[in-house]
Write an enzyme that holds these catalytic residues in place. Sequence first.
Site, mmCIF file in Angstrom:
data_model
loop_
_atom_site.group_PDB
_atom_site.id
_atom_site.type_symbol
_atom_site.label_atom_id
_atom_site.label_comp_id
_atom_site.label_asym_id
_atom_site.label_seq_id
_atom_site.Cartn_x
_atom_site.Cartn_y
_atom_site.Cartn_z
ATOM 1 C CE LYS A 43 -79.854 -38.157 -25.790
ATOM 2 N NZ LYS A 43 -79.118 -37.417 -24.794
ATOM 3 C CD GLU A 212 -52.095 -18.423 -21.630
ATOM 4 O OE1 GLU A 212 -52.938 -17.699 -21.068
ATOM 5 O OE2 GLU A 212 -52.233 -19.652 -21.716
ATOM 6 C CG HIS A 250 -54.569 -21.812 -20.284
ATOM 7 N ND1 HIS A 250 -54.501 -20.493 -20.662
ATOM 8 C CD2 HIS A 250 -55.840 -22.010 -19.886
ATOM 9 C CE1 HIS A 250 -55.680 -19.933 -20.517
ATOM 10 N NE2 HIS A 250 -56.514 -20.829 -20.042
#
Lengths: 294, 382
Positions: A43, A212, A250
């Site tokens: 592109k 986490e 996740h």
Amino acid sequence: MSIFVDENTKVIVQGLTGGQGRFHGLRNRDYGTKVVAGVTPGKGGTDVDGIPVFDTMEEAVAITGANASFVSVPPRFAGDAVLEAARAGVSLVVCITEFIPAKDEAYFYNLLANDFPGTRLIGPNCPGIISPGKCNIGITSGSIALPGGPVGIVSRSGTLTYQAIHELSQQNVGQTTCVGIGGDPVPGTNFIDCLAAFEADPETKAVLMIGEIGGSEEEKAAAFIADHFSKPVVAYIAGQTAPAGKKMGHAGAIISGSQGTASAKMEALTAAGVHVAPNPTVAGQMMVDIVRAF
Amino acid sequence: MDLFEYQGKQFFAQYGIATSPGGVADTVDEAVAQADAAGYPAVIKAQVQVGGRGKAGGIKIANNADEARQYASAILGMDIKGHLVKRVWVERSSDIKKEYYASYTLDRGAKKYLLMLSAQGGVEIEEVAKTDPDAIVYRHIDPTKGISRAEIEDAVAAAKIDQEARSGVADVLELLYDAFLKGDADLAEINPLILNTDGKVHALDAKVSLDDNAAYRHSEWADWQATVEYDGREKLAKSKGLNYIGLDGTVGIIANGAGLAMSTLDVVNQVGGSAANFLDLGGGASADTMSAALEVINTDDKVQAVLVNIFGGIVRCDEVAKGIIEALKRVELRAPIVIRLDGTNAELAREILAEQGSDSVIVEPTMLQAAKRAVELANRGA
């Protein structure tokens, strides 16, 4: 000041002609980020809302002088895109792509570490990085962030990053830089990388850290904080009630056996002198109290 | 995706790793036929994805067809730690001289692949790690470089594998690395890897976990994917593109983002409740996604209250509020719903929700207040 990105960061969006790339690339530009080019093979010569598109990263970097890239391409192309960015010589690659095969991730992580030590990768599977008022690369909403510091934020979770930013901004406490390091097993940038940069940044006075379950990066961060970090740190670990053996959304958030539990991470951080909060709201309030006391 | 033993052995076969000849059976008659074909003594092994099946009586050696029938009848339909045995693997019993352990996995901490090898196989490797840590050899592998035959041989010697088995074990380790790498496995483990009395080395068991993110380049996984078991709700959620994990509590959770969803579970627990599920809507929170989420939660009889926790960043809260109202028109909820919306245009969103006027739709400004309210309602309903 800020870490990793600032008003001089010039960004190329890899995948600018795609739906996500266009949406977030243009939002990042609207925020004030210097988005100088896009890259999509085949592109070249076109443009997206005035931003020139090139076939290759090499060409785009040569012509625009960009020093960062924002990878927003599908998982099967992400590895090649990251490596193309590194070969073109940019010093920062932010990859938001989710669901990249672990083998691809481990491969490009190590290739960057071996052959392109000058290129920092943030992500994959992350919201990106924002230095409020200066530069926003990724999918964080710029409107919730407040420029001027003094708090640095580093987080494995996207929505909890926004939550943390919001908690602080609402109480008029600004941020220097917020880094979403991502929820995958092999993140390009980890807690320690961010903590070291925040330590060196005079305008960052305190750090809010959101971890986490899964892995041991939080424990390593705790050891680093104990030995090398002089500023106050508030931490919250998500997944305190998560069952073992289930991936909590996740890819990296999974407790296996006794490894990766929230309680082990919280204990390690507490022992390192970090203010550990039971939930994000309390974490935000703790940080506001610390900043008010400066 | 975790493979059953027989699937792991099929996976190994694709990469040339030797296993005992055998076959699967879903009925007692099939099991006896497989045992007859394999020859006696034959081993009948329950196909469940849980450790300790031997101790639970899920592995038996049959010396003749009558015993095969007897054991297959006992094992098929057995409950092993909550796993129902629907299928058995039947193979010829091996003449075992020695049992070893071998695996490849990704060491997240080191960000490299990890070979683990031990001359003490046939027992849980975690136990060996505790009782005799020096008996396990660890070798990190740079994914950009791989592992050479010389490095494998060095590891084999360091693990004190018996001389007569060394070349055979090294062969298997080469093939296993290939399987781990090209097969996109998160874990490729053989325990035990055995030395037979005839001097040959082969895999007696197979524990393989495949990387779901790599499924697009493995059309050969289709049969295995078809045997992955979800409970009804997980299946429904998956078909609607939601990230859902069923739990045992009474508060149904809907949040946008994995981190926020995990955090919502935490907060519900901290205020004295328990979550019925983990549900991450993903980035968007459109009426369609929200309807799908409510529909899934509605099928869970344990749910006494629903808690929606959304942070609007790029997604504006007023749009989310409209989506919720639309979803509530489509799905008739059995339980009251508590909604917390924060972030961009949160005030406007709360006004929109307040206007809809139902008593069973409650709006709270913060995550903590919303969680308290939902838990209160759930406890009242229970």
